[in-house]
Each structure stands twice: as structure tokens, then as C-alpha cells.
Design an enzyme around this catalytic site. Structure first.
Site, PDB file in Angstrom:
ATOM      1  N   ASP A  70       0.869  -1.177   0.000  1.00 54.54           N
ATOM      2  CA  ASP A  70       0.000   0.000   0.000  1.00 54.54           C
ATOM      3  C   ASP A  70       0.900   1.219   0.000  1.00 54.54           C
ATOM      4  O   ASP A  70       1.851   1.303   0.788  1.00 54.54           O
ATOM      5  CB  ASP A  70      -0.952   0.029   1.196  1.00 54.54           C
ATOM      6  CG  ASP A  70      -2.112   0.982   0.904  1.00 54.54           C
ATOM      7  OD1 ASP A  70      -2.888   0.695  -0.030  1.00 54.54           O
ATOM      8  OD2 ASP A  70      -2.218   2.021   1.570  1.00 54.54           O
ATOM      9  N   PHE A 152       4.799   5.137 -13.273  1.00 52.79           N
ATOM     10  CA  PHE A 152       3.333   5.135 -13.342  1.00 52.79           C
ATOM     11  C   PHE A 152       2.809   6.179 -12.363  1.00 52.79           C
ATOM     12  O   PHE A 152       3.599   6.887 -11.712  1.00 52.79           O
ATOM     13  CB  PHE A 152       2.783   3.731 -13.006  1.00 52.79           C
ATOM     14  CG  PHE A 152       3.090   3.277 -11.598  1.00 52.79           C
ATOM     15  CD1 PHE A 152       4.312   2.707 -11.282  1.00 52.79           C
ATOM     16  CD2 PHE A 152       2.162   3.428 -10.567  1.00 52.79           C
ATOM     17  CE1 PHE A 152       4.604   2.297  -9.976  1.00 52.79           C
ATOM     18  CE2 PHE A 152       2.440   3.015  -9.258  1.00 52.79           C
ATOM     19  CZ  PHE A 152       3.673   2.445  -8.982  1.00 52.79           C
TER      20      PHE A 152
HETATM   21  P1  ITT Z   1      -3.295  -2.378  -5.505  1.00 55.46           P
HETATM   22  O1  ITT Z   1      -4.115  -1.946  -4.306  1.00 55.46           O
HETATM   23  O2  ITT Z   1      -3.954  -3.429  -6.321  1.00 55.46           O
HETATM   24  O3  ITT Z   1      -1.880  -2.740  -5.114  1.00 55.46           O
HETATM   25  P2  ITT Z   1      -3.462   0.433  -6.249  1.00 55.46           P
HETATM   26  O4  ITT Z   1      -2.900   1.222  -7.392  1.00 55.46           O
HETATM   27  O5  ITT Z   1      -4.920   0.628  -5.929  1.00 55.46           O
HETATM   28  O6  ITT Z   1      -3.144  -1.114  -6.512  1.00 55.46           O
HETATM   29  P3  ITT Z   1      -2.722   1.669  -3.726  1.00 55.46           P
HETATM   30  O7  ITT Z   1      -4.070   1.617  -3.122  1.00 55.46           O
HETATM   31  O8  ITT Z   1      -1.525   1.333  -2.876  1.00 55.46           O
HETATM   32  O9  ITT Z   1      -2.577   0.704  -4.970  1.00 55.46           O
HETATM   33  O10 ITT Z   1      -2.539   3.126  -4.354  1.00 55.46           O
HETATM   34  C1  ITT Z   1      -1.290   3.601  -4.647  1.00 55.46           C
HETATM   35  C2  ITT Z   1      -1.404   4.802  -5.560  1.00 55.46           C
HETATM   36  O11 ITT Z   1      -0.352   5.725  -5.186  1.00 55.46           O
HETATM   37  C3  ITT Z   1      -1.115   4.405  -7.015  1.00 55.46           C
HETATM   38  O12 ITT Z   1      -2.285   4.118  -7.708  1.00 55.46           O
HETATM   39  C4  ITT Z   1      -0.385   5.628  -7.535  1.00 55.46           C
HETATM   40  O13 ITT Z   1      -1.329   6.593  -7.929  1.00 55.46           O
HETATM   41  C5  ITT Z   1       0.362   6.155  -6.309  1.00 55.46           C
HETATM   42  N1  ITT Z   1       1.727   5.593  -6.265  1.00 55.46           N
HETATM   43  C6  ITT Z   1       2.205   4.615  -5.436  1.00 55.46           C
HETATM   44  N2  ITT Z   1       3.481   4.331  -5.734  1.00 55.46           N
HETATM   45  C7  ITT Z   1       3.815   5.116  -6.769  1.00 55.46           C
HETATM   46  C8  ITT Z   1       4.978   5.252  -7.527  1.00 55.46           C
HETATM   47  O14 ITT Z   1       6.042   4.494  -7.328  1.00 55.46           O
HETATM   48  N3  ITT Z   1       4.976   6.148  -8.510  1.00 55.46           N
HETATM   49  C9  ITT Z   1       3.892   6.904  -8.769  1.00 55.46           C
HETATM   50  N4  ITT Z   1       2.738   6.825  -8.114  1.00 55.46           N
HETATM   51  C10 ITT Z   1       2.695   5.931  -7.100  1.00 55.46           C
END
Ligand code: ITT
Length: 198
Positions: A70, A152
Site C-alpha cells: 500500500d 506510473f
Molecule cells: P493495488 O491496491 O492493487 O496494489 P493500487 O494502485 O490501488 O493497486 P494503492 O491503493 O496502494 O494501490 O494506491 C497507490 C497509488 O499511489 C497508485 O495508484 C499511484 O497513484 C500512487 N503511487 C504509489 N506508488 C507510486 C509510484 O512508485 N509512482 C507513482 N505513483 C505511485
């Protein structure tokens, strides 16, 4: 060989986790390899609690050891938003709409006050048991004009001043060496080696 399910539907996370973990003697499975099930409701108010909640949900359903991530972006001028809501910050919840909302929210705020950090929490869970957790952060600033096409999410707007580039301009190996996720992965990888070879 021990099997671990990486419980994420985010392709960007999958690429980064695969790259860092590939040399461990573990059979990695990803959600995309399994029949799809509804995602859990991520309603905890910390990254760590959401990582554990996500890992437990998939561990119970698939009966496997699960690694969940997360993560998100904390912007100081927005009192830490989007934070745990990073994936769902805009109504659409796409990267483009989230970035658009972020830049609009920061309109008029000078560059020096646009400090931010990415945070990543990982949880390794078996059944209900939390075997390991880890956390990593990377400090930066939010810039209006996107730069770079790697990575991303918020990467094109996340500028790392001491490198002079955004995380979307970093080659994947560099992002994994410096990023919140790279640091959290290195730490939990060390924990796994200790846990299973001690
Ligand atoms: P999962 O829950 O299936 O893992 P998710 O994308 O919904 O996928 P999160 O709830 O952890 O995951 O949300 C993380 C968000 O934070 C992600 O969608 C990105 O918008 C941002 N994020 C996290 N890590 C990042 C990174 O390395 N680079 C850019 N944005 C990031």
C-alpha cells in the site's frame, strides 16, 4: 520451493516488485495468474494497516503466503493528501485524472512549498499472521509540467531535487534503487532471507 502471491492489480507495482525480487529462490505468483476476485475495501487510515488488510484478504481467499503493497503520495501543502487515498484521489481514479486534480489543488503554491514524499508499506502475511512489514519513503517536490514516461501514477510530476529529474525520468533500476518501494522491498527481502534461512 516456497510460493508467494504478490497481491496487487497495479501493473507498475508488479514490474518494480518483479525486478527487485527476481533473484530470490521463491516461486512468485501474481493476481493476474489467478481467477479474479473483487478487490478489498481499503478503509484503514494508514498505509501499513491497508497493506496488512489487503494481504490478509488475499491470503485467506487463496490460501497462500501473500505480499501486499500500500503506497501513495503525501503533499505537505495539502496536509498530507492524497495520502492513503492516492489511487482514488479523483472521481475517475485514473493516473491522468489524479494528476490533473493534484496540479489544480496546488495552483498558486510556490515551488519551494510543494514538498512531498512517496510512501510505500509492504506486508507479508500467512493466513492471519503478519510475518513481516517494511516501509520506505522518497522525498521530492511536485512540478506542474509532467516530465518522463517511465514509472506510473504520479511519477511524471514527482521531481527529486538532488537528482534533477522526476521518478518518471529515472530508468527502472534507478527508481528501484532510490524509491519508496525500492527501499521497502530491499528491507523486506532482507527480512525474508533471515526468516527462512535462520
Ligand atoms: P493495488 O491496491 O492493487 O496494489 P493500487 O494502485 O490501488 O493497486 P494503492 O491503493 O496502494 O494501490 O494506491 C497507490 C497509488 O499511489 C497508485 O495508484 C499511484 O497513484 C500512487 N503511487 C504509489 N506508488 C507510486 C509510484 O512508485 N509512482 C507513482 N505513483 C505511485
Amino acid at each position: 520451493m516456497r510460493e508467494i502471491l504478490v497481491a496487487t492489480t497495479n501493473e507498475g507495482k508488479v514490474r518494480e516488485i518483479r525486478a527487485v525480487m527476481k533473484d530470490l529462490p521463491i516461486a512468485w505468483t501474481f493476481l493476474a495468474d489467478l481467477p479474479s476476485i473483487p478487490a478489498p475495501v481499503e478503509d484503514a487510515d494508514t498505509f501499513e494497516a491497508n497493506a496488512i488488510l489487503k494481504a490478509r484478504y488475499y491470503a485467506k481467499h487463496f490460501g497462500k503466503i501473500v505480499l501486499a503493497d500500500d503506497s501513495g503520495l503525501e503533499v505537505d501543502a495539502l496536509n498530507g493528501a492524497p495520502g492513503v487515498q492516492s489511487a482514488r484521489y479523483s472521481d475517475e481514479g485514473t493516473d491522468a485524472a489524479n494528476n490533473h486534480k493534484l496540479i489544480a489543488a496546488l495552483r498558486g503554491i510556490p515551488q519551494a512549498s510543494r514538498t512531498a514524499r512517496f510512501v510505500c508499506c509492504l506486508a507479508l502475511v500467512e493466513g492471519d499472521d503478519v510475518l513481516l512489514t517494511s516501509m520506505g519513503t522518497i522525498e521530492g517536490q511536485i512540478i506542474d509540467e509532467p516530465r518522463g514516461t517511465n514509472g506510473f501514477g504520479y511519477d511524471p510530476h514527482f521531481y527529486v531535487p538532488n537528482m534533477g529529474i522526476t521518478t518518471a525520468e529515472m530508468p527502472p533500476e534507478q527508481k528501484n534503487a532510490l524509491s519508496h518501494r525500492g527501499k521497502a522491498l530491499a528491507s523486506i527481502k532482507g527480512g525474508m532471507v533471515q526468516l527462512w534461512t535462520a
